[in-house]
Design a protein around this motif. Structure first.
Motif, mmCIF file in Angstrom:
data_model
loop_
_atom_site.group_PDB
_atom_site.id
_atom_site.type_symbol
_atom_site.label_atom_id
_atom_site.label_comp_id
_atom_site.label_asym_id
_atom_site.label_seq_id
_atom_site.Cartn_x
_atom_site.Cartn_y
_atom_site.Cartn_z
ATOM 1 N N ARG A 175 61.054 46.232 37.133
ATOM 2 C CA ARG A 175 60.329 47.259 36.802
ATOM 3 C C ARG A 175 58.580 46.788 37.104
ATOM 4 N N SER A 176 57.910 47.887 37.752
ATOM 5 C CA SER A 176 56.763 47.501 38.004
ATOM 6 C C SER A 176 55.781 47.361 37.144
ATOM 7 N N LEU A 177 54.684 46.978 37.063
ATOM 8 C CA LEU A 177 54.180 46.209 36.636
ATOM 9 C C LEU A 177 53.000 46.839 36.364
ATOM 10 N N ARG A 178 53.136 46.955 34.550
ATOM 11 C CA ARG A 178 51.536 47.891 34.240
ATOM 12 C C ARG A 178 50.703 47.313 33.442
ATOM 13 N N ASP A 179 50.121 47.370 32.721
ATOM 14 C CA ASP A 179 48.783 47.262 31.846
ATOM 15 C C ASP A 179 48.998 48.417 30.898
ATOM 16 N N ARG A 180 48.198 47.640 29.959
ATOM 17 C CA ARG A 180 48.828 48.907 28.256
ATOM 18 C C ARG A 180 48.422 50.547 28.479
ATOM 19 N N CYS A 181 47.776 51.128 29.602
ATOM 20 C CA CYS A 181 47.117 51.656 30.021
ATOM 21 C C CYS A 181 48.242 52.064 31.083
ATOM 22 N N ALA A 182 49.052 51.701 31.178
ATOM 23 C CA ALA A 182 50.521 52.176 32.001
ATOM 24 C C ALA A 182 49.919 52.102 33.198
ATOM 25 N N ARG A 183 48.972 51.839 33.925
ATOM 26 C CA ARG A 183 48.328 51.604 35.202
ATOM 27 C C ARG A 183 49.346 50.709 35.677
ATOM 28 N N PRO A 184 49.392 51.233 36.558
ATOM 29 C CA PRO A 184 50.237 49.886 38.014
ATOM 30 C C PRO A 184 49.324 48.945 38.702
ATOM 31 N N LEU A 185 49.338 48.216 39.210
ATOM 32 C CA LEU A 185 48.591 47.314 39.740
ATOM 33 C C LEU A 185 49.163 47.520 41.464
ATOM 34 N N ARG A 186 48.578 47.918 42.031
ATOM 35 C CA ARG A 186 48.313 48.215 43.444
ATOM 36 C C ARG A 186 47.709 48.111 44.657
ATOM 37 N N ASN A 187 46.096 48.196 44.113
ATOM 38 C CA ASN A 187 44.916 48.141 44.986
ATOM 39 C C ASN A 187 44.438 46.981 45.062
ATOM 40 N N LEU A 188 44.062 46.016 45.950
ATOM 41 C CA LEU A 188 43.103 45.287 45.896
ATOM 42 C C LEU A 188 42.356 45.246 46.449
ATOM 43 N N ARG A 189 40.480 44.913 45.919
ATOM 44 C CA ARG A 189 39.591 44.771 46.532
ATOM 45 C C ARG A 189 39.237 43.183 47.027
ATOM 46 N N LEU A 190 39.148 42.646 47.986
ATOM 47 C CA LEU A 190 39.232 41.349 48.183
ATOM 48 C C LEU A 190 37.639 40.275 49.378
ATOM 49 N N SER A 191 36.497 40.117 48.667
ATOM 50 C CA SER A 191 35.313 39.759 48.495
ATOM 51 C C SER A 191 35.397 38.459 49.265
ATOM 52 N N VAL A 192 35.028 38.487 50.599
ATOM 53 C CA VAL A 192 35.518 37.443 51.669
ATOM 54 C C VAL A 192 34.390 36.581 52.024
ATOM 55 N N THR A 193 32.352 37.154 50.707
ATOM 56 C CA THR A 193 31.696 35.948 51.018
ATOM 57 C C THR A 193 30.914 36.920 49.854
ATOM 58 N N ASP A 194 30.199 35.977 49.203
ATOM 59 C CA ASP A 194 29.398 37.291 48.286
ATOM 60 C C ASP A 194 28.055 36.814 48.971
ATOM 61 N N ARG A 195 27.754 36.591 50.150
ATOM 62 C CA ARG A 195 26.280 36.717 51.055
ATOM 63 C C ARG A 195 26.259 38.296 52.171
ATOM 64 N N CYS A 196 24.712 38.832 52.157
ATOM 65 C CA CYS A 196 25.108 39.789 52.759
ATOM 66 C C CYS A 196 23.475 39.463 53.499
ATOM 67 N N ASN A 197 23.667 40.801 54.389
ATOM 68 C CA ASN A 197 22.044 41.103 56.102
ATOM 69 C C ASN A 197 21.847 41.816 55.637
ATOM 70 N N LEU A 198 21.550 42.576 54.390
ATOM 71 C CA LEU A 198 21.037 43.820 54.125
ATOM 72 C C LEU A 198 20.431 43.292 52.376
ATOM 73 N N ARG A 199 19.667 44.358 51.968
ATOM 74 C CA ARG A 199 19.220 44.157 50.793
ATOM 75 C C ARG A 199 18.941 45.172 50.030
ATOM 76 N N CYS A 200 19.910 46.479 49.332
ATOM 77 C CA CYS A 200 20.271 47.006 49.436
ATOM 78 C C CYS A 200 19.106 47.966 48.011
ATOM 79 N N ALA A 201 18.538 49.119 47.594
ATOM 80 C CA ALA A 201 17.969 48.777 46.414
ATOM 81 C C ALA A 201 18.864 49.181 45.335
ATOM 82 N N TYR A 202 19.791 49.131 45.105
ATOM 83 C CA TYR A 202 20.499 49.556 44.674
ATOM 84 C C TYR A 202 21.771 49.115 44.065
ATOM 85 N N CYS A 203 21.726 47.414 45.123
ATOM 86 C CA CYS A 203 22.787 46.925 45.114
ATOM 87 C C CYS A 203 22.107 45.208 44.619
ATOM 88 N N MET A 204 21.429 44.751 46.343
ATOM 89 C CA MET A 204 20.324 43.959 45.795
ATOM 90 C C MET A 204 18.501 44.107 45.866
#
Ligand code: SAM
Ligand code: SF4
Ligand code: SF4
Length: 341
Positions: free
Chosen positions: A2-31
């Motif tokens: 049975r597929s894994l579901r959270d308490r709102c019946a949402r499956p686990l399907r999408n993973l965003r994988l951050s490979v570094t916290d460093r950045c070469n820009l400094r966007c005004a809305y983010c950094m």
């Protein structure tokens, strides 16, 4: 199984994988700040560790993986990681979100390594404005990156634009025209109060309704497309067939169908973009936990998940940024550039 579901019946399907916290820009809305607290280098997962965790997630239903950051192309030997991940047959979709500055250099190697798709963040087509918005003079490099992705054979490329009133909203139509000419699909993103967006205010948000109204005035009737309900962007078509998307995280959150979670470069797993706490997977992994033990940790946390962060923010009618600079310094995991957007 049975597929894994959270308490709102949402499956686990999408993973965003951050490979570094460093950045070469400094966007005004983010950094927007001058200084940041970085994750300790010894904590950053090695490629083998990332693969081990990705396999655990794939075993529990994750079939879409997106590499992000910080700026993912700052991670050395990224194509080697892509090749390792591309060898995991349970991943149907392997994508990357990048600011594009280094993409021209790496597009061909990433494609050869097995990356399926790229999304490039691009908020302005004007050099001076790009410099003001990102504190770097790199617009030409980003545009070269978009072209290089096309030449390297990437299809289904997306361009993501965060619109900020009084900053770049006068380029709404120009960005769409550029994307169409570049063979990419534009997605407008509502400016969120998340993470390091310490200069956010509701007046800066350009809402989906307004975007649609302006595009209708310029191009004519707009047709909404009906499709995959778990995708963050709602897609539309112009009379000439051009499609585009809008990610209305602020005015029309999509938490009810959210199947995504985020793994930071140091192995903290966040079940919601707004979650204050994460699940530590690096600790057990480095202490020798078996894949089954790691899977149990993930399963237990996902089963208990009830997060609906953006909906909660909307209900609270927020008027000011969510987080103080002090709290971001105390825990850099709260930053968007650490969590991966
Ligand atoms: N550095 C890469 C990039 O910019 O594409 C990847 C990481 S970045 C954190 C991922 C996405 O988050 C980008 O498309 C960026 O525009 C978006 N983002 C960052 N801060 C945001 C905010 N306050 N509101 C909406 N989107 C934001
Ligand atoms: Fe900009 Fe992405 Fe870097 Fe944030 S992580 S400052 S959105 S390029
Ligand atoms: Fe998913 Fe949280 Fe974003 Fe809502 S706020 S869409 S639950 S990550």
């Amino acid at each position: 199984m049975r597929s894994l579901r959270d308490r709102c019946a949402r499956p686990l399907r999408n993973l965003r994988l951050s490979v570094t916290d460093r950045c070469n820009l400094r966007c005004a809305y983010c950094m927007p700040e001058e200084e940041y607290v970085w994750l300790p280098r010894r904590d950053i997962l090695r490629f083998e560790e990332i693969l081990a965790l990705v396999r655990v997630f794939a075993g529990l239903g994750v079939d879409k993986l997106r590499l992000t950051g910080g700026e993912p192309l700052l991670r050395r030997e990224l194509p080697a990681l892509v090749a390792m991940l591309a060898g995991e047959p349970r991943l149907r979709d392997l994508a990357m979100t990048t600011n594009g500055v280094l993409l021209a250099e790496h597009a061909a190697a990433l494609r050869a390594a097995g990356l399926h798709r790229v999304t490039v963040s691009l908020d302005t087509l004007r050099r001076e404005r790009f410099r003001a918005l990102t504190r770097r003079d790199d617009l030409a490099a980003v545009l070269a990156g978009v072209e290089a992705a096309q030449r390297a054979g990437f299809r289904g490329t997306k361009l993501d634009s965060v619109l900020m009133r009084g900053v770049n909203d006068d380029e709404l139509e120009d960005l769409l025209d550029y994307a169409r000419a570049a063979g990419a699909e534009l997605r407008y993103i509502e400016y969120m109060d998340v993470g390091g967006a310490t200069r956010w205010s509701p007046e800066h948000v350009v809402a989906r309704a307004e975007i649609l109204e302006r595009l209708r005035a310029r191009y004519g009737a707009i047709e909404p497309l009906r499709e995959d309900t778990s995708a963050p962007a709602q897609r539309f078509r112009l009379p000439d067939g051009t499609t585009f998307g809008i990610i209305a995280s602020v005015t029309a959150p999509f938490c009810s169908s959210c199947d995504r979670s985020r793994l930071t470069a140091d192995g903290m797993w966040y079940l919601c973009l707004y979650a204050a706490q994460g699940v530590d997977l690096r600790g057990p992994l480095r202490a020798g936990a078996s894949p089954e033990e790691l899977a149990e940790r993930v399963r237990a946390a996902w089963s208990a998940r009830a997060d609906r962060g953006a909906e909660a923010r909307l209900a609270a009618r927020h008027e000011a940024p969510l987080l103080s600079i002090r709290s971001l310094r105390e825990d850099p995991h709260l930053e968007m550039h650490t969590r991966g957007g």
